[in-house]
Design a protein around this motif. Structure first.
Motif, PDB file in Angstrom:
ATOM      1  N   LYS A 293       2.996  17.018  32.527  1.00 50.90           N
ATOM      2  CA  LYS A 293       4.412  17.049  32.844  1.00 50.90           C
ATOM      3  C   LYS A 293       5.155  15.775  32.451  1.00 50.90           C
TER       4      LYS A 293
ATOM      5  N   GLU B 139       8.904  10.588  25.800  1.00 58.16           N
ATOM      6  CA  GLU B 139       9.814   9.451  25.656  1.00 58.16           C
ATOM      7  C   GLU B 139       9.662   8.484  26.827  1.00 58.16           C
ATOM      8  N   LEU B 140       9.547   9.029  28.027  1.00 52.09           N
ATOM      9  CA  LEU B 140       9.370   8.197  29.205  1.00 52.09           C
ATOM     10  C   LEU B 140       8.037   7.466  29.156  1.00 52.09           C
ATOM     11  N   GLU B 141       7.013   8.156  28.699  1.00 55.99           N
ATOM     12  CA  GLU B 141       5.696   7.531  28.594  1.00 55.99           C
ATOM     13  C   GLU B 141       5.727   6.368  27.608  1.00 55.99           C
TER      14      GLU B 141
ATOM     15  N   ASP C 127       7.105  13.213  30.350  1.00 55.53           N
ATOM     16  CA  ASP C 127       7.930  13.263  29.148  1.00 55.53           C
ATOM     17  C   ASP C 127       7.410  12.229  28.150  1.00 55.53           C
TER      18      ASP C 127
END
Length: 107
Positions: free
Chosen positions: A48, A52-54, A50
């Protein structure tokens, strides 16, 4: 010699006949079942995130030492502890505010 004694004991004792296999199967089967359900939970959480967030989290490495350096020179001498309101209390009367000034603002 040993096998007839075991067969006789299994026929006589309901605990050995039904209880021991049930307990063994629940322990063994339960451990495999818990492992599978736990793995499903961790796999669902892992997918779950994202991408980009990772990537952003990987770029912004935050360590305990870096956060300590940020607040090391801060002055906490003038800090005061203010209790938050309880659900049944009026939040405007707490937080270090003067009730007289609040009444004049509301009027």
């Amino acid at each position: 010699m040993f096998a007839p004694a075991v067969r006789r004991a299994l026929k006589k004792s309901k605990t050995l006949r039904y209880g021991v296999p049930m307990i063994v199967s629940t322990h063994v089967g339960g451990s495999f079942g818990l492992r599978e359900f736990s793995q499903i939970r961790y796999d669902a959480i892992k997918t779950k995130i994202d991408p980009e967030l990772e990537e952003k989290l990987k770029r912004n490495k935050v360590s305990l030492e870096s956060e300590y350096e940020k607040i090391k020179d801060s002055a906490f001498d003038d800090w005061q502890n203010i209790r938050g309101p309880r659900p049944w209390e009026d939040p405007d009367l707490l937080q270090g505010r003067d009730p007289q000034t609040l009444k004049s603002k509301q009027a």
